[in-house]
Design a protein around this motif. Structure first.
Motif, PDB file in Angstrom:
ATOM      1  N   GLN A   1       0.818  -1.208   0.000  1.00 44.22           N
ATOM      2  CA  GLN A   1       0.000   0.000   0.000  1.00 44.22           C
ATOM      3  C   GLN A   1       0.855   1.263   0.000  1.00 44.22           C
ATOM      4  O   GLN A   1       0.494   2.270  -0.608  1.00 44.22           O
ATOM      5  N   MET A   2       1.996   1.204   0.667  1.00 46.37           N
ATOM      6  CA  MET A   2       2.859   2.380   0.755  1.00 46.37           C
ATOM      7  C   MET A   2       3.608   2.653  -0.542  1.00 46.37           C
ATOM      8  O   MET A   2       4.169   3.728  -0.717  1.00 46.37           O
ATOM      9  N   GLY A   3       3.634   1.684  -1.439  1.00 50.43           N
ATOM     10  CA  GLY A   3       4.382   1.856  -2.678  1.00 50.43           C
ATOM     11  C   GLY A   3       3.706   2.732  -3.705  1.00 50.43           C
ATOM     12  O   GLY A   3       4.339   3.173  -4.658  1.00 50.43           O
ATOM     13  N   GLY A   4       2.421   2.943  -3.560  1.00 55.81           N
ATOM     14  CA  GLY A   4       1.711   3.800  -4.501  1.00 55.81           C
ATOM     15  C   GLY A   4       1.112   3.048  -5.678  1.00 55.81           C
ATOM     16  O   GLY A   4       1.093   1.813  -5.730  1.00 55.81           O
ATOM     17  N   PHE A   5       0.635   3.807  -6.659  1.00 59.06           N
ATOM     18  CA  PHE A   5      -0.108   3.256  -7.794  1.00 59.06           C
ATOM     19  C   PHE A   5       0.711   2.268  -8.617  1.00 59.06           C
ATOM     20  O   PHE A   5       0.183   1.257  -9.093  1.00 59.06           O
ATOM     21  N   PHE A   6       2.007   2.530  -8.814  1.00 55.47           N
ATOM     22  CA  PHE A   6       2.816   1.704  -9.721  1.00 55.47           C
ATOM     23  C   PHE A   6       3.127   0.321  -9.156  1.00 55.47           C
ATOM     24  O   PHE A   6       3.724  -0.508  -9.859  1.00 55.47           O
ATOM     25  N   MET A   7       2.724   0.067  -7.912  1.00 54.25           N
ATOM     26  CA  MET A   7       2.872  -1.293  -7.386  1.00 54.25           C
ATOM     27  C   MET A   7       1.951  -2.260  -8.125  1.00 54.25           C
ATOM     28  O   MET A   7       2.290  -3.442  -8.293  1.00 54.25           O
ATOM     29  N   PHE A   8       0.799  -1.755  -8.601  1.00 48.90           N
ATOM     30  CA  PHE A   8      -0.164  -2.620  -9.291  1.00 48.90           C
ATOM     31  C   PHE A   8       0.342  -3.092 -10.657  1.00 48.90           C
ATOM     32  O   PHE A   8       0.229  -4.277 -10.984  1.00 48.90           O
ATOM     33  N   PRO A   9       0.912  -2.193 -11.492  1.00 48.99           N
ATOM     34  CA  PRO A   9       1.491  -2.685 -12.748  1.00 48.99           C
ATOM     35  C   PRO A   9       2.627  -3.687 -12.527  1.00 48.99           C
ATOM     36  O   PRO A   9       2.759  -4.653 -13.280  1.00 48.99           O
ATOM     37  N   ILE A  10       3.443  -3.455 -11.494  1.00 48.26           N
ATOM     38  CA  ILE A  10       4.536  -4.389 -11.210  1.00 48.26           C
ATOM     39  C   ILE A  10       3.974  -5.750 -10.798  1.00 48.26           C
ATOM     40  O   ILE A  10       4.485  -6.801 -11.203  1.00 48.26           O
ATOM     41  N   LEU A  11       2.914  -5.730  -9.993  1.00 49.76           N
ATOM     42  CA  LEU A  11       2.274  -6.984  -9.587  1.00 49.76           C
ATOM     43  C   LEU A  11       1.714  -7.723 -10.796  1.00 49.76           C
ATOM     44  O   LEU A  11       1.812  -8.957 -10.887  1.00 49.76           O
ATOM     45  N   LEU A  12       1.133  -6.980 -11.741  1.00 47.20           N
ATOM     46  CA  LEU A  12       0.615  -7.592 -12.969  1.00 47.20           C
ATOM     47  C   LEU A  12       1.744  -8.208 -13.785  1.00 47.20           C
ATOM     48  O   LEU A  12       1.606  -9.322 -14.315  1.00 47.20           O
ATOM     49  N   VAL A  13       2.868  -7.496 -13.891  1.00 42.66           N
ATOM     50  CA  VAL A  13       4.035  -8.021 -14.614  1.00 42.66           C
ATOM     51  C   VAL A  13       4.522  -9.308 -13.962  1.00 42.66           C
ATOM     52  O   VAL A  13       4.851 -10.289 -14.650  1.00 42.66           O
ATOM     53  N   LEU A  14       4.566  -9.330 -12.625  1.00 43.91           N
ATOM     54  CA  LEU A  14       4.996 -10.526 -11.902  1.00 43.91           C
ATOM     55  C   LEU A  14       4.064 -11.704 -12.177  1.00 43.91           C
ATOM     56  O   LEU A  14       4.522 -12.831 -12.423  1.00 43.91           O
ATOM     57  N   ALA A  15       2.760 -11.449 -12.162  1.00 42.98           N
ATOM     58  CA  ALA A  15       1.789 -12.522 -12.402  1.00 42.98           C
ATOM     59  C   ALA A  15       1.922 -13.084 -13.809  1.00 42.98           C
ATOM     60  O   ALA A  15       1.914 -14.311 -14.014  1.00 42.98           O
ATOM     61  N   VAL A  16       2.071 -12.195 -14.795  1.00 41.99           N
ATOM     62  CA  VAL A  16       2.212 -12.646 -16.186  1.00 41.99           C
ATOM     63  C   VAL A  16       3.512 -13.427 -16.355  1.00 41.99           C
ATOM     64  O   VAL A  16       3.547 -14.475 -17.014  1.00 41.99           O
ATOM     65  N   GLY A  17       4.586 -12.937 -15.752  1.00 41.34           N
ATOM     66  CA  GLY A  17       5.876 -13.608 -15.855  1.00 41.34           C
ATOM     67  C   GLY A  17       5.853 -15.003 -15.255  1.00 41.34           C
ATOM     68  O   GLY A  17       6.376 -15.957 -15.843  1.00 41.34           O
ATOM     69  N   ILE A  18       5.251 -15.132 -14.084  1.00 45.27           N
ATOM     70  CA  ILE A  18       5.169 -16.445 -13.437  1.00 45.27           C
ATOM     71  C   ILE A  18       4.318 -17.396 -14.267  1.00 45.27           C
ATOM     72  O   ILE A  18       4.652 -18.576 -14.419  1.00 45.27           O
ATOM     73  N   ALA A  19       3.217 -16.885 -14.835  1.00 50.35           N
ATOM     74  CA  ALA A  19       2.351 -17.726 -15.672  1.00 50.35           C
ATOM     75  C   ALA A  19       3.115 -18.245 -16.886  1.00 50.35           C
ATOM     76  O   ALA A  19       3.031 -19.434 -17.235  1.00 50.35           O
ATOM     77  N   ILE A  20       3.883 -17.371 -17.542  1.00 48.00           N
ATOM     78  CA  ILE A  20       4.671 -17.782 -18.706  1.00 48.00           C
ATOM     79  C   ILE A  20       5.726 -18.804 -18.299  1.00 48.00           C
ATOM     80  O   ILE A  20       5.926 -19.826 -18.973  1.00 48.00           O
ATOM     81  N   ALA A  21       6.408 -18.541 -17.170  1.00 44.57           N
ATOM     82  CA  ALA A  21       7.477 -19.435 -16.717  1.00 44.57           C
ATOM     83  C   ALA A  21       6.938 -20.829 -16.397  1.00 44.57           C
ATOM     84  O   ALA A  21       7.544 -21.844 -16.777  1.00 44.57           O
ATOM     85  N   VAL A  22       5.803 -20.886 -15.707  1.00 41.51           N
ATOM     86  CA  VAL A  22       5.216 -22.187 -15.351  1.00 41.51           C
ATOM     87  C   VAL A  22       4.788 -22.946 -16.603  1.00 41.51           C
ATOM     88  O   VAL A  22       5.060 -24.147 -16.750  1.00 41.51           O
ATOM     89  N   GLU A  23       4.131 -22.247 -17.537  1.00 45.29           N
ATOM     90  CA  GLU A  23       3.677 -22.902 -18.772  1.00 45.29           C
ATOM     91  C   GLU A  23       4.854 -23.423 -19.591  1.00 45.29           C
ATOM     92  O   GLU A  23       4.840 -24.549 -20.084  1.00 45.29           O
ATOM     93  N   ARG A  24       5.905 -22.611 -19.702  1.00 45.62           N
ATOM     94  CA  ARG A  24       7.080 -23.027 -20.466  1.00 45.62           C
ATOM     95  C   ARG A  24       7.808 -24.180 -19.790  1.00 45.62           C
ATOM     96  O   ARG A  24       8.299 -25.102 -20.454  1.00 45.62           O
ATOM     97  N   TRP A  25       7.908 -24.149 -18.466  1.00 40.24           N
ATOM     98  CA  TRP A  25       8.605 -25.206 -17.746  1.00 40.24           C
ATOM     99  C   TRP A  25       7.890 -26.549 -17.920  1.00 40.24           C
ATOM    100  O   TRP A  25       8.529 -27.566 -18.199  1.00 40.24           O
ATOM    101  N   ILE A  26       6.579 -26.533 -17.782  1.00 43.66           N
ATOM    102  CA  ILE A  26       5.802 -27.764 -17.959  1.00 43.66           C
ATOM    103  C   ILE A  26       5.953 -28.278 -19.393  1.00 43.66           C
ATOM    104  O   ILE A  26       6.138 -29.483 -19.620  1.00 43.66           O
ATOM    105  N   HIS A  27       5.882 -27.369 -20.358  1.00 42.12           N
ATOM    106  CA  HIS A  27       5.991 -27.758 -21.768  1.00 42.12           C
ATOM    107  C   HIS A  27       7.364 -28.360 -22.060  1.00 42.12           C
ATOM    108  O   HIS A  27       7.463 -29.424 -22.710  1.00 42.12           O
ATOM    109  N   LEU A  28       8.430 -27.716 -21.600  1.00 40.02           N
ATOM    110  CA  LEU A  28       9.772 -28.188 -21.893  1.00 40.02           C
ATOM    111  C   LEU A  28      10.064 -29.524 -21.215  1.00 40.02           C
ATOM    112  O   LEU A  28      10.721 -30.396 -21.801  1.00 40.02           O
ATOM    113  N   LYS A  29       9.589 -29.692 -19.990  1.00 41.29           N
ATOM    114  CA  LYS A  29       9.785 -30.969 -19.308  1.00 41.29           C
ATOM    115  C   LYS A  29       9.050 -32.093 -20.033  1.00 41.29           C
ATOM    116  O   LYS A  29       9.549 -33.213 -20.138  1.00 41.29           O
ATOM    117  N   ARG A  30       7.848 -31.786 -20.557  1.00 36.64           N
ATOM    118  CA  ARG A  30       7.095 -32.786 -21.302  1.00 36.64           C
ATOM    119  C   ARG A  30       7.812 -33.133 -22.607  1.00 36.64           C
ATOM    120  O   ARG A  30       7.911 -34.309 -22.979  1.00 36.64           O
TER     121      ARG A  30
END
Length: 211
Positions: free
Chosen positions: A9-38
């Motif tokens: 909350q103390m970080g201000g408005f731009f904490m939300f875009p960073i959180l969105l970037v983190l969520a998208v990045g983790i989603a891509i990483a998990v999908e790619r990791w599962i795909h490559l292992k398969r």
């Protein structure tokens, strides 16, 4: 948990875009990791099945096996074995496999470069949030009384720095994930190239025996 919420909350408005970037990045990483292992597991399985058949020289059976399988390695071998059935030159079979590799590698690398991009974006959002926070802080200090300026400025800078900290906390794991996925992709590509050479050598050896 309260500390995390308070930090966010103390970080201000731009904490939300960073959180969105983190969520998208983790989603891509998990999908790619599962795909490559398969892909890695499927390639290993089909090679263990096809290699003994190639050594025996039963190319018709090997061709049938790889045509029924959907793995990346099967696609590559299918191109080579299809050419083997029509021509005898090693160069033609090798070119066919290389052509198949040109189609397979982009699929393996798909979306992985986005992790490095998202890491940079998270860092930039963090810096932007800090700069905007400092601008707001100095504007507020300009209208404050001399007794309040020091305390107000210190509190405002502390809040602004939260955004940079969160940006870096997002960027560093994404970079590590990008490096890990890139390494895994490279291992798969190297294994495909090794299989290609082994298959070519096996086909060439058996063809020479026939003549």
């Amino acid at each position: 948990m309260y500390g995390i919420v308070s930090f966010f909350q103390m970080g201000g408005f731009f904490m939300f875009p960073i959180l969105l970037v983190l969520a998208v990045g983790i989603a891509i990483a998990v999908e790619r990791w599962i795909h490559l292992k398969r892909v890695k597991a499927e390639n290993s399985r089909i090679w263990d099945e096809v290699h003994p058949v190639l050594v025996e020289g039963d190319f018709d059976k090997a061709r049938e096996m790889v045509n029924e399988d959907k793995s990346a390695l099967s696609q590559m071998l299918a191109m080579g074995l299809a050419r083997q059935g029509a021509v005898r030159r090693r160069e033609d079979i090798e070119i066919a496999m290389e052509e198949s590799m040109m189609e397979i590698v982009p699929q393996l690398e798909k979306r992985t470069p986005y992790l490095a991009l998202l890491s940079n974006i998270a860092t930039l959002f963090g810096l932007l949030g800090t700069i905007m926070g400092l601008i707001t802080a100095f504007a507020a200090v300009a209208n404050a009384s001399p007794a309040e300026k020091a305390a107000l400025l210190a509190a405002s800078i502390s809040e602004a720095m939260n955004c940079t900290a969160f940006g870096l906390m997002t960027a560093i794991p994404l970079l590590l994930l990008h490096a890990r996925l890139t390494t895994t992709t490279g291992q798969i590509v190297n294994s495909l190239e090794m299989v290609s050479v082994k298959a070519l050598n096996t086909i060439s050896t058996f063809t020479k025996r026939q003549y």
